[in-house]
Motif scaffolding. Structure first.
Motif, PDB file in Angstrom:
ATOM      1  N   LYS A  66      54.281  12.353 -67.778  1.00  0.00           N
ATOM      2  CA  LYS A  66      55.459  12.517 -68.435  1.00  0.00           C
ATOM      3  C   LYS A  66      55.312  11.577 -69.718  1.00  0.00           C
ATOM      4  CE  LYS A  66      59.080   9.675 -67.763  1.00  0.00           C
ATOM      5  NZ  LYS A  66      60.343   9.153 -67.129  1.00  0.00           N
TER       6      LYS A  66
ATOM      7  N   SER B 154      57.665  10.314 -72.931  1.00  0.00           N
ATOM      8  CA  SER B 154      59.120  10.005 -73.124  1.00  0.00           C
ATOM      9  C   SER B 154      59.046   9.010 -74.566  1.00  0.00           C
ATOM     10  CB  SER B 154      59.625   9.244 -72.142  1.00  0.00           C
ATOM     11  OG  SER B 154      59.155   8.179 -71.723  1.00  0.00           O
TER      12      SER B 154
ATOM     13  N   HIS C  46      62.196  13.739 -73.435  1.00  0.00           N
ATOM     14  CA  HIS C  46      60.914  13.489 -72.536  1.00  0.00           C
ATOM     15  C   HIS C  46      60.358  14.746 -72.093  1.00  0.00           C
ATOM     16  CE1 HIS C  46      63.194  14.675 -68.850  1.00  0.00           C
ATOM     17  NE2 HIS C  46      64.132  14.277 -69.458  1.00  0.00           N
TER      18      HIS C  46
ATOM     19  N   THR D 299      62.405   6.232 -76.211  1.00  0.00           N
ATOM     20  CA  THR D 299      63.831   5.834 -76.146  1.00  0.00           C
ATOM     21  C   THR D 299      64.404   6.029 -77.729  1.00  0.00           C
ATOM     22  OG1 THR D 299      63.020   3.825 -76.898  1.00  0.00           O
ATOM     23  CG2 THR D 299      63.279   3.961 -74.486  1.00  0.00           C
TER      24      THR D 299
ATOM     25  N   LEU E 221      60.275  14.150 -80.571  1.00  0.00           N
ATOM     26  CA  LEU E 221      61.097  13.611 -79.434  1.00  0.00           C
ATOM     27  C   LEU E 221      62.260  12.797 -80.139  1.00  0.00           C
ATOM     28  CD1 LEU E 221      58.048  13.031 -78.268  1.00  0.00           C
ATOM     29  CD2 LEU E 221      59.162  12.225 -76.445  1.00  0.00           C
TER      30      LEU E 221
ATOM     31  N   ASN F 112      65.106  18.504 -73.274  1.00  0.00           N
ATOM     32  CA  ASN F 112      65.164  17.495 -72.922  1.00  0.00           C
ATOM     33  C   ASN F 112      65.050  16.683 -74.150  1.00  0.00           C
ATOM     34  OD1 ASN F 112      65.485  17.939 -70.151  1.00  0.00           O
ATOM     35  ND2 ASN F 112      63.404  18.303 -69.923  1.00  0.00           N
TER      36      ASN F 112
ATOM     37  N   ASN G  61      65.833   9.290 -76.159  1.00  0.00           N
ATOM     38  CA  ASN G  61      65.689   9.693 -74.654  1.00  0.00           C
ATOM     39  C   ASN G  61      65.078  10.984 -74.451  1.00  0.00           C
ATOM     40  OD1 ASN G  61      67.054   6.943 -73.994  1.00  0.00           O
ATOM     41  ND2 ASN G  61      69.049   8.139 -74.694  1.00  0.00           N
TER      42      ASN G  61
ATOM     43  N   ASP H 249      56.307   5.962 -68.552  1.00  0.00           N
ATOM     44  CA  ASP H 249      57.219   4.844 -69.000  1.00  0.00           C
ATOM     45  C   ASP H 249      56.349   3.642 -69.305  1.00  0.00           C
ATOM     46  OD1 ASP H 249      59.574   6.265 -68.223  1.00  0.00           O
ATOM     47  OD2 ASP H 249      59.153   6.098 -66.168  1.00  0.00           O
TER      48      ASP H 249
END
Length: 294
Positions: free
Chosen positions: A226, A228, A185, A230, A180, A149, A183, A208
């Motif tokens: 989670k 994550s 995650h 951007t 990361l 991911n 996007n 988020d």
């Protein structure tokens, strides 16, 4: 709510490079067995200016050094000399007592270099506090690394997502490095009762909710979380099971305050082993300022 406590680290100048210290914290001594968490740098060291952490002692804990950039030369009273480079692990079990120094390698001192990484202390279960000291180096390629991911995860120590690190530990532990991409995650499993995420860079979100850079977010127990981003970002995840109260003074950690008093006297009276090739050491401080190095 995923985050139950948010820790803003105390910034320390350790002689030309910056350390952001998140643990211990006034209202949070430990996360699992982690009792000390320092984010070193990123700091640029000019030519002829290196890291010189003189020999100093530890008891009843293990130290783990993990670098993102730069290199450090470790020397200890067991006679071990080991350079650590990015992505590798230096694990030193102090047990009943060890002395070590950390310096820039000689070949780095003539050039401008960057130092950037994480240094932690890990408390030992009571039955292992007085174990014989030992040191092990784990090259970067021996640590489990996987991509999923839009995230590259390296498992520094412990178990996660079906992977097991070769780093020898004394109690259940979670320690991973997450890089990361846009996007990207991943989830943090519920296997450990205490967990935290440290934002090495900007851009990390927890369920988020944006997490400011250089923050240690203590997570709610029992719920999958989670992580994550951007855009490109990096974080460290730590966790494990609590070991009970530990006392910390300077470079000493123990479940018994009287053991720390003995370590103070032993260092003051030169009863610790010495580091071969080293001719100086850090004296026992009269007052602990928490700026003392790992």
């Amino acid at each position: 709510m995923a985050i139950v406590q948010l820790i803003e680290p105390e910034v320390k100048d350790l002689g030309g490079f910056v350390a952001r210290r998140s643990l211990p914290y006034p209202h949070r001594q430990m996360v699992g067995p982690f009792i000390f968490f320092d984010h070193l740098g990123p700091s640029v060291l000019p030519p002829n200016k290196g890291i010189d952490v003189r020999p100093h002692p530890h008891i009843n804990l293990a130290t783990l050094t993990y670098l993102f950039d730069g290199s450090i030369m470790h020397r200890d009273s067991l006679g071990i000399v080991q350079e650590i480079q990015p992505g590798a692990v230096n694990w030193m079990t102090a047990g009943k007592g060890i002395v070590h120094s950390e310096r820039s390698p000689d070949f780095d001192r003539h050039n401008e270099t960057t130092i950037h990484g994480i240094q932690t202390w890990i408390a030992l279960p009571v039955e292992y506090e007085e174990t014989d000291p030992w040191f092990t180096h784990y090259p970067a390629e021996t640590l489990p690394t996987w991509n999923d991911n839009n995230v590259t995860i390296k498992l520094i120590a412990g178990e996660a997502h079906g992977h097991t690190s070769p780093v020898k530990v004394f109690s259940p532990i979670l320690y991973l490095d997450g890089v990361l991409s846009a996007n990207g995650h991943f989830t943090i499993p519920t296997d450990y009762s205490e967990r935290a995420v440290y934002s090495v860079t900007e851009g990390i979100s927890i369920n988020d909710e944006p997490l400011e850079a250089y923050r240690l977010a203590i997570l709610e127990s029992g719920h999958e979380v989670k992580v994550s981003a951007t855009d490109a970002a990096r974080c460290i995840v730590i966790g494990g099971e609590p070991l009970g109260t530990r006392y910390k003074w300077w470079n000493f950690v123990s479940s018994r305050p009287e053991r720390i008093e003995k370590a103070k006297a032993d260092w003051r009276d030169c009863r610790f082993a010495t580091v071969p090739g080293e001719t100086e050491s850090i004296p026992l401080p009269e007052v602990v300022t928490e700026a003392n190095p790992l």
